[in-house]
Design an enzyme around this catalytic site. Structure first.
Site, PDB file in Angstrom:
ATOM      1  CE  LYS A 116      -1.015 -13.403 -23.919  1.00 26.62           C
ATOM      2  NZ  LYS A 116      -1.289 -14.555 -23.101  1.00 26.62           N
ATOM      3  CD  GLU A 200      -3.459  -8.111 -28.753  1.00 30.00           C
ATOM      4  OE1 GLU A 200      -2.624  -7.476 -28.079  1.00 30.00           O
ATOM      5  OE2 GLU A 200      -3.231  -9.224 -29.224  1.00 30.00           O
ATOM      6  CG  ASN A 235      -7.318 -18.214 -30.007  1.00 31.34           C
ATOM      7  OD1 ASN A 235      -7.140 -17.892 -31.173  1.00 31.34           O
ATOM      8  ND2 ASN A 235      -8.350 -17.816 -29.306  1.00 31.34           N
ATOM      9  CD  GLU A 275       3.705 -17.511 -28.375  1.00 30.94           C
ATOM     10  OE1 GLU A 275       3.731 -18.747 -28.308  1.00 30.94           O
ATOM     11  OE2 GLU A 275       2.710 -16.840 -28.020  1.00 30.94           O
ATOM     12  CD  GLU A 288       2.185 -15.473 -24.944  1.00 27.96           C
ATOM     13  OE1 GLU A 288       2.069 -15.160 -23.756  1.00 27.96           O
ATOM     14  OE2 GLU A 288       1.820 -16.566 -25.401  1.00 27.96           O
ATOM     15  CG  ASN A 290       5.226 -18.258 -24.319  1.00 28.09           C
ATOM     16  OD1 ASN A 290       4.461 -17.557 -23.644  1.00 28.09           O
ATOM     17  ND2 ASN A 290       4.834 -18.860 -25.415  1.00 28.09           N
ATOM     18  CG  PHE A 348     -11.003 -30.095 -32.409  1.00 28.79           C
ATOM     19  CD1 PHE A 348     -10.259 -31.071 -33.036  1.00 28.79           C
ATOM     20  CD2 PHE A 348     -11.579 -29.098 -33.192  1.00 28.79           C
ATOM     21  CE1 PHE A 348     -10.077 -31.058 -34.405  1.00 28.79           C
ATOM     22  CE2 PHE A 348     -11.397 -29.079 -34.563  1.00 28.79           C
ATOM     23  CZ  PHE A 348     -10.645 -30.057 -35.172  1.00 28.79           C
TER      24      PHE A 348
HETATM   25  P1  ADP Z   1       3.347 -23.025 -26.271  1.00 26.61           P
HETATM   26  O1  ADP Z   1       3.279 -21.615 -26.737  1.00 26.61           O
HETATM   27  O2  ADP Z   1       4.667 -23.526 -25.817  1.00 26.61           O
HETATM   28  O3  ADP Z   1       2.625 -23.967 -27.152  1.00 26.61           O
HETATM   29  P2  ADP Z   1       1.084 -22.828 -24.665  1.00 26.61           P
HETATM   30  O4  ADP Z   1       0.807 -21.389 -24.443  1.00 26.61           O
HETATM   31  O5  ADP Z   1       0.222 -23.572 -25.613  1.00 26.61           O
HETATM   32  O6  ADP Z   1       2.591 -22.988 -24.971  1.00 26.61           O
HETATM   33  O7  ADP Z   1       1.082 -23.554 -23.278  1.00 26.61           O
HETATM   34  C1  ADP Z   1       1.982 -24.604 -23.006  1.00 26.61           C
HETATM   35  C2  ADP Z   1       1.453 -25.469 -21.936  1.00 26.61           C
HETATM   36  O8  ADP Z   1       1.415 -24.790 -20.711  1.00 26.61           O
HETATM   37  C3  ADP Z   1       0.079 -25.964 -22.198  1.00 26.61           C
HETATM   38  O9  ADP Z   1       0.065 -27.285 -21.778  1.00 26.61           O
HETATM   39  C4  ADP Z   1      -0.802 -25.084 -21.349  1.00 26.61           C
HETATM   40  O10 ADP Z   1      -1.921 -25.799 -20.910  1.00 26.61           O
HETATM   41  C5  ADP Z   1       0.125 -24.738 -20.222  1.00 26.61           C
HETATM   42  N1  ADP Z   1      -0.025 -23.379 -19.759  1.00 26.61           N
HETATM   43  C6  ADP Z   1       0.237 -22.240 -20.420  1.00 26.61           C
HETATM   44  N2  ADP Z   1       0.041 -21.183 -19.655  1.00 26.61           N
HETATM   45  C7  ADP Z   1      -0.343 -21.639 -18.463  1.00 26.61           C
HETATM   46  C8  ADP Z   1      -0.682 -21.029 -17.223  1.00 26.61           C
HETATM   47  N3  ADP Z   1      -0.651 -19.717 -17.063  1.00 26.61           N
HETATM   48  N4  ADP Z   1      -1.036 -21.814 -16.206  1.00 26.61           N
HETATM   49  C9  ADP Z   1      -1.061 -23.145 -16.354  1.00 26.61           C
HETATM   50  N5  ADP Z   1      -0.739 -23.783 -17.484  1.00 26.61           N
HETATM   51  C10 ADP Z   1      -0.393 -23.054 -18.532  1.00 26.61           C
HETATM   52  P1  ADP Z   2      -1.346 -17.493 -25.168  1.00 28.44           P
HETATM   53  O1  ADP Z   2      -0.614 -16.891 -24.028  1.00 28.44           O
HETATM   54  O2  ADP Z   2      -2.604 -18.118 -24.765  1.00 28.44           O
HETATM   55  O3  ADP Z   2      -0.461 -18.344 -26.006  1.00 28.44           O
HETATM   56  P2  ADP Z   2      -1.162 -15.488 -27.278  1.00 28.44           P
HETATM   57  O4  ADP Z   2      -1.272 -14.034 -27.058  1.00 28.44           O
HETATM   58  O5  ADP Z   2       0.168 -16.038 -27.581  1.00 28.44           O
HETATM   59  O6  ADP Z   2      -1.800 -16.230 -26.036  1.00 28.44           O
HETATM   60  O7  ADP Z   2      -2.177 -15.878 -28.434  1.00 28.44           O
HETATM   61  C1  ADP Z   2      -2.448 -17.221 -28.780  1.00 28.44           C
HETATM   62  C2  ADP Z   2      -2.971 -17.280 -30.197  1.00 28.44           C
HETATM   63  O8  ADP Z   2      -4.147 -16.469 -30.368  1.00 28.44           O
HETATM   64  C3  ADP Z   2      -2.028 -16.770 -31.234  1.00 28.44           C
HETATM   65  O9  ADP Z   2      -1.136 -17.751 -31.655  1.00 28.44           O
HETATM   66  C4  ADP Z   2      -2.960 -16.333 -32.333  1.00 28.44           C
HETATM   67  O10 ADP Z   2      -3.378 -17.422 -33.093  1.00 28.44           O
HETATM   68  C5  ADP Z   2      -4.145 -15.813 -31.605  1.00 28.44           C
HETATM   69  N1  ADP Z   2      -4.074 -14.363 -31.397  1.00 28.44           N
HETATM   70  C6  ADP Z   2      -3.686 -13.739 -30.273  1.00 28.44           C
HETATM   71  N2  ADP Z   2      -3.770 -12.413 -30.403  1.00 28.44           N
HETATM   72  C7  ADP Z   2      -4.202 -12.158 -31.658  1.00 28.44           C
HETATM   73  C8  ADP Z   2      -4.482 -10.974 -32.411  1.00 28.44           C
HETATM   74  N3  ADP Z   2      -4.353  -9.768 -31.882  1.00 28.44           N
HETATM   75  N4  ADP Z   2      -4.905 -11.110 -33.678  1.00 28.44           N
HETATM   76  C9  ADP Z   2      -5.052 -12.337 -34.223  1.00 28.44           C
HETATM   77  N5  ADP Z   2      -4.823 -13.466 -33.580  1.00 28.44           N
HETATM   78  C10 ADP Z   2      -4.391 -13.400 -32.301  1.00 28.44           C
HETATM   79 MG    MG Z   3       1.162 -17.729 -26.970  1.00 28.61          MG
END
Ligand code: ADP
Ligand code: ADP
Ligand code: MG
Length: 670
Positions: A116, A200, A235, A275, A288, A290, A348
């Site tokens: 990140k 952040e 999140n 995203e 980020e 993906n 949940f």
């Molecule tokens: P999306 O943004 O596509 O919804 P998520 O961030 O929610 O993706 O993650 C998608 C899937 O991958 C979830 O099932 C989560 O548990 C898994 N996942 C995400 N990051 C990792 C990681 N670094 N290691 C293992 N599993 C991960």
């Molecule tokens: P992940 O890799 O777990 O998906 P992200 O950085 O994409 O992590 O963040 C996942 C979620 O967390 C976002 O969809 C948002 O809802 C929340 N989030 C992350 N960063 C911020 C931020 N700086 N301010 C507000 N919400 C955030």
């Molecule tokens: Mg994300």
């Protein structure tokens, strides 16, 4: 084109990839762990290779085991799905070394975006707006507090290696920064083996809106519009849709352009997602990227008509994109509900076990033009195990506009039968019916704000409840009539089925009069004088767990389970105990004593199966409301259990390291 591909994943995403490969005439190889011997993806694939024991770290995450499976089956390419090895640059590199195609982006792009902090720096250089914050690592909680104060509260504490919403905490003050820093660090270490943390700014009233990009190896890159994924808990996304009800054409275009700019900056190819977090003024900030297929990709497929997996496979085979930006047209509206094995009534928390019943709604287009799609990797009798992600299915609906797509989702959820484990269908139904959701007035705080005290189920409006009562009386009468018909005993011959009923819906009385007729009944609701007439039709037969009724012209799908004097009925997120009494039975029932529910306010029960990480209090200690009592780890998430009210801890029954079952008494209070 490839002749054979291997899918280095499991569950619904493995099944999803196999479907497209089959459509393209490509043979498929599945891999499986001990826990997945009988899994759907294994049966669906042309071949399957065992790759190790149940824990992912010993099977799905072991690169060498996957490489062996590739060698044994001579697969030419690998689709990694999402999660597991999908964003692991070492895996992509190992494949390249062996001349096996990775159905995903180049190693360099995975590396650049996998972290990140690095990706934020890259995005900034590429001219993409990023969330303000500190772009360096943070050593300890003192430093975390200092930086949080510089950025200004609230802040987001994040794991640089994070994903899946793990290793992330919001902090509103110094105490929360200290607490959040430690739990983020621990969670990151146990989930990602990497405990680097950064901080952040927390964007207020944020909406999560992301752009789907698609590139090839010939320098072409386009975007397929946005998905809004603001309905989240912890999140993590729960409900997603495309398009976003919030974006205007100008913002959409600007976000799309920045996403493509970033993708090009890292020579991206294949499908990927950029995203963004979008604030109330439509300012958007990069979160980020993906570098893989996204869980919620089906909503984009439903509105664009493009099969993203097919595109990924073609790109990996070296083909040029045969789509240009001008070809991408959004048609209608699509919504995805993630069905999770979790207990919506208990914050949940994960719920695992065997699916004693699993009956999804019929997929495809219906007469009214709406479409249902259900991506799943389980079958009735299958198990949702503690080893993997607790997602049961991704239920999607498409309609020409948002309201119709939502209505189709409500019906599809009503028709979806799951038993044997806790699941979130009632919660999903509740959100679909929620005014704010329907108005598109959402943010990532929606669930926390609207269900601040947790989700307690849905209470139907009086009119709807009365209709359910009438439906129950009709179903009951069908059962009674059948009982008189099939039984030859004298007693039953003499038995007559009455017309007057007192229906109790969760204790609320709804008197009614019912006249059976072919395939249904005419019902008069209410007492003499203020009666309403309903015409109810159904083809339900006793024993069926899903009842389809027409109340006038309105179709209602009820999940029904017979009880001694009526039914348990689930409908639109409401679970009702419905008793269908004759007036005489109703009178007697009123005289029955009521059993009060057990008092659990003096104990701390373990809300989920999990492992005790730590106990924060001692016997005899006085605790305040909201004070942390213990930390439990389940499914790689750390959950802090807090005191519901002021109390004194009288006894502690568990210690760090203990494995607990649900409802186990952890602590007692005076
Ligand atoms: P999306 O943004 O596509 O919804 P998520 O961030 O929610 O993706 O993650 C998608 C899937 O991958 C979830 O099932 C989560 O548990 C898994 N996942 C995400 N990051 C990792 C990681 N670094 N290691 C293992 N599993 C991960
Ligand atoms: P992940 O890799 O777990 O998906 P992200 O950085 O994409 O992590 O963040 C996942 C979620 O967390 C976002 O969809 C948002 O809802 C929340 N989030 C992350 N960063 C911020 C931020 N700086 N301010 C507000 N919400 C955030
Ligand atoms: Mg994300």
């Amino acid at each position: 084109m490839f002749k054979k591909i291997l899918i280095a994943n499991r569950g619904e995403i493995a099944c999803r990839v196999i479907k497209t490969a089959r459509k393209m005439g490509i043979e498929t190889v599945a891999v499986y762990s001990d826990a997945d011997r009988d899994a759907v993806h294994v049966k669906m694939a042309d071949e399957a290779v065992h790759i190790g024991p149940a824990p992912a770290a010993q099977s799905y995450l072991v690169i060498d085991n996957i490489l062996d499976a590739i060698e044994a089956t001579r697969a030419q390419a690998v689709h990694p799905g999402y999660g597991f090895l999908s964003e692991n640059p070492r895996f992509a590199a190992a494949l390249a070394e062996r001349g096996v195609a990775f159905i995903g982006p180049p190693v360099g792009a995975i590396e650049a975006m996998g972290d990140k902090i690095t990706s934020k720096k890259l995005a900034e250089e590429a001219g993409v707006s990023i969330v303000p914050g500190h772009m360096g690592l943070i050593e300890d909680d003192d430093e975390a507090v200092k930086i949080a104060e510089q950025i200004g509260y609230p802040v987001m504490i994040k794991a640089s290696a994070g994903g899946g919403g793990k290793g992330m905490r919001i902090a509103w003050d110094e105490t929360e920064v200290r607490e959040g820093f430690v739990s983020s660090k621990n969670e990151a270490a146990s989930s990602f083996g990497d405990d680097r943390i950064f901080i952040e700014k927390f964007i207020d009233k944020p909406r999560h809106i992301e752009i789907q990009v698609l590139g090839d190896t010939h320098g072409n890159c386009i975007h397929l519009g946005e998905r809004e994924c603001s309905i989240q808990r912890r999140n993590q996304k729960v409900i997603e849709e495309a398009p976003s009800p919030f974006l205007d054409a100008k913002t959409r275009k600007a976000m799309g352009a920045e996403a493509v700019q970033l993708a090009k900056a890292v020579d991206y190819c294949s499908a990927g997602t950029v995203e963004f977090i979008v604030d109330a003024d439509k300012n958007f900030y990069f979160l980020e990227m993906n570098t893989r297929l996204q869980v919620e990709h089906p909503v984009t497929e439903l509105i664009t008509g493009i099969d993203l997996v097919e595109q990924m496979i073609r790109v990996a085979a070296g083909e040029k994109l045969d789509l240009t930006q001008a070809d991408i047209k959004a048609n209608g509206w699509a919504i995805e509900s993630r069905l999770y094995a979790e207990d919506p009534y208990r914050n949940f928390l994960p719920s695992i076990g065997r699916l004693s019943r699993y009956r999804p709604p019929r997929e495809g287009e219906s007469e009214d033009g709406t479409i249902v799609r259900n991506d799943t990797g389980v079958a009735e009798g299958g198990e949702i195990s503690m080893f993997y992600d607790p997602m049961i299915a991704k239920l999607c609906t498409w309609g020409p506009d948002r309201d119709i797509a939502i209505a189709a989702m409500e019906v599809a959820l009503d028709a979806f039968e799951i038993e044997g484990i806790g699941h979130n269908i009632p919660f999903l139904s509740a959100v679909m019916a929620h005014e704010r959701f329907r108005a598109g007035d959402i943010s990532t705080g929606f669930i926390a704000e609207e269900y601040a005290d947790g989700f307690a189920g849905v209470t139907l409006a009086e009119d709807e409840r009365d209709q359910i009562a009438a439906c129950a009386a009709v179903l009951h009468t069908i059962g009674e009539l059948r009982a008189t018909r099939i039984s030859g005993t004298i007693a039953n011959h003499k038995r007559r089925v009455g017309r007057n009923w007192d229906v109790l819906v969760d204790g609320e009385a709804v008197p009614l009069k019912l006249k059976p007729r072919n395939e249904g009944a005419k019902v008069k609701l209410g007492r003499e004088g203020s009666q309403r007439k309903l015409d109810i039709r159904t083809d339900w037969r006793p024993g069926q767990s899903l009842a389809r009724l027409f109340v006038g012209d309105t179709e209602r799908l009820l999940k029904v389970k017979s009880t001694t004097s009526g039914f348990r009925i689930a409908y639109r997120g409401a679970h009702m105990d419905v008793r269908v009494y004759t007036p005489r039975q109703a009178e007697l029932a009123r005289l029955m004593p009521h059993k009060p529910p057990p008092d659990t306010s003096k104990t701390l029960l373990c809300p989920m199966p999990g492992l005790v990480v730590s106990i924060a209090v001692e016997e005899g200690q006085r605790v305040e409301q909201g004070q942390a009592l213990a930390t439990i780890e389940a499914m790689k998430m750390e959950n802090i259990l807090r005191a519901e009210k002021k109390a004194v801890v009288s006894k502690i029954n568990v210690a760090a390291g203990d494995s607990l079952a649900v409802d186990e008494v952890m602590m007692e209070f005076e």
